[in-house]
Design an enzyme around this catalytic site. Sequence first.
Site, mmCIF file in Angstrom:
data_model
loop_
_atom_site.group_PDB
_atom_site.id
_atom_site.type_symbol
_atom_site.label_atom_id
_atom_site.label_comp_id
_atom_site.label_asym_id
_atom_site.label_seq_id
_atom_site.Cartn_x
_atom_site.Cartn_y
_atom_site.Cartn_z
ATOM 1 N N SER A 64 32.241 29.891 32.951
ATOM 2 C CA SER A 64 30.931 30.561 32.938
ATOM 3 C C SER A 64 29.780 29.711 33.446
ATOM 4 O O SER A 64 28.687 30.248 33.674
ATOM 5 C CB SER A 64 30.596 31.035 31.531
ATOM 6 O OG SER A 64 31.312 32.203 31.261
ATOM 7 N N LYS A 67 28.180 30.950 36.460
ATOM 8 C CA LYS A 67 27.195 32.047 36.405
ATOM 9 C C LYS A 67 25.780 31.554 36.711
ATOM 10 O O LYS A 67 24.921 32.332 37.140
ATOM 11 C CB LYS A 67 27.237 32.704 35.025
ATOM 12 C CG LYS A 67 28.583 33.385 34.707
ATOM 13 C CD LYS A 67 28.626 33.839 33.248
ATOM 14 C CE LYS A 67 29.967 34.440 32.874
ATOM 15 N NZ LYS A 67 30.067 34.734 31.411
ATOM 16 N N TYR A 191 34.584 37.703 40.679
ATOM 17 C CA TYR A 191 34.161 37.081 39.409
ATOM 18 C C TYR A 191 35.221 36.082 38.900
ATOM 19 O O TYR A 191 34.909 34.936 38.569
ATOM 20 C CB TYR A 191 33.896 38.180 38.376
ATOM 21 C CG TYR A 191 33.650 37.691 36.981
ATOM 22 C CD1 TYR A 191 32.419 37.168 36.615
ATOM 23 C CD2 TYR A 191 34.664 37.733 36.019
ATOM 24 C CE1 TYR A 191 32.202 36.697 35.322
ATOM 25 C CE2 TYR A 191 34.453 37.269 34.731
ATOM 26 C CZ TYR A 191 33.223 36.751 34.387
ATOM 27 O OH TYR A 191 33.013 36.278 33.113
ATOM 28 N N TYR A 243 25.800 32.079 24.586
ATOM 29 C CA TYR A 243 26.153 33.346 23.914
ATOM 30 C C TYR A 243 25.527 33.403 22.525
ATOM 31 O O TYR A 243 24.363 33.042 22.358
ATOM 32 C CB TYR A 243 27.682 33.515 23.853
ATOM 33 C CG TYR A 243 28.331 33.292 25.176
ATOM 34 C CD1 TYR A 243 28.010 34.120 26.258
ATOM 35 C CD2 TYR A 243 29.223 32.263 25.393
ATOM 36 C CE1 TYR A 243 28.593 33.931 27.491
ATOM 37 C CE2 TYR A 243 29.811 32.063 26.630
ATOM 38 C CZ TYR A 243 29.489 32.901 27.671
ATOM 39 O OH TYR A 243 30.052 32.709 28.889
HETATM 40 N N1 GLU Z 1 36.078 33.728 33.011
HETATM 41 C C1 GLU Z 1 35.723 33.753 31.621
HETATM 42 C C2 GLU Z 1 35.780 35.167 31.098
HETATM 43 O O1 GLU Z 1 35.296 36.016 31.748
HETATM 44 C C3 GLU Z 1 34.365 33.168 31.442
HETATM 45 C C4 GLU Z 1 33.935 33.112 29.995
HETATM 46 C C5 GLU Z 1 33.238 31.825 29.645
HETATM 47 O O2 GLU Z 1 33.391 30.808 30.301
HETATM 48 O O3 GLU Z 1 32.515 31.823 28.640
HETATM 49 O O4 GLU Z 1 36.300 35.449 30.070
#
Ligand code: GLU
Length: 309
Positions: A64, A67, A191, A243
Amino acid sequence: MPDLEKVVHEIAEEMRAYEDRGRVASYIPELARVDPKNFGIAVIAADGTLAAGGDCDRPFSIQSISKVFTLTLALGKAGDRLWTRVGREPSGNPFNSIIQLELENGVPRNPFINAGAIAVTDVILSGHAPRSELGEILRFVREAAGDDTIYIDEHVAQSEKRTGYRNIALANFLKSFGMLENPVENVVGTYFHHCAIAMTCRQLAVAGRYLAHSGRNPGTGYNIVSAERARRINALMLTCGHYDGSGEFAFRVGLPGKSGVGGGILAVAPGQASIAVWSPGLDEAGNSKLGRIALEKLAQRMKWSIFGE
Ligand code: GLU
């Protein structure tokens, strides 16, 4: 100012002794194979001094953290129009939650939860074939890091593709609200691949420099984004980068940061340094357990918290 080199080495040493290192993510099978004993840290200061320790040269799956880079590209492409597709509020929910998406009519809370990041990927994908868009993402990351060896780990991408039912569900859900322009398969494929970029702490710390220095990479002198945009990306990292653990991270570390389930965290001490840490074991919210502890120690010892000493 405390001696950065000394502080980084102390922390790398202290982390080695930790027994409780959290749990390695297992929902992406390929990530479950990584040794939880790894710990790496790299810090690059404003003047270009780089202090690094532990497994700072071993590539890991940035997941992530990618992102942050796709958000940067999407803002470059769509500007403020992006905010019609995705919000800017912390979600208070797990990274892969689907509940909120229904209640909020397919506009994900922020660009860092999975639904939001999938919407961001859709924005940058429009007008491009998935392969060429992935090339653009990788080029951007390589350029920011000044390192052409950075690659996408195809095993990790395929592993997530085989098991990513929930992300595929999120994308279908977005599509059902008319909130994806591209075919679901292309969006999730892109993604999964950008999440599978592999980087070392050293590469990641360098790549994050534009966020620490008002949009400019002081190493090359190039402006990557405007100062205003860098400030806003940092604000989102602070409020949404971990998160439902974002409040705790701000409370303990006091720096904008973005975590990934591969166990990496990119953190930014504005005007001071760009920092990457990696330890694959995660806490309950899916954030690197030792990574957070190491950043807490670093921010404290260097007096870098954005909230004061
Ligand atoms: N590729 C992971 C997912 O979509 C990323 C989640 C993360 O790194 O927090 O579950």
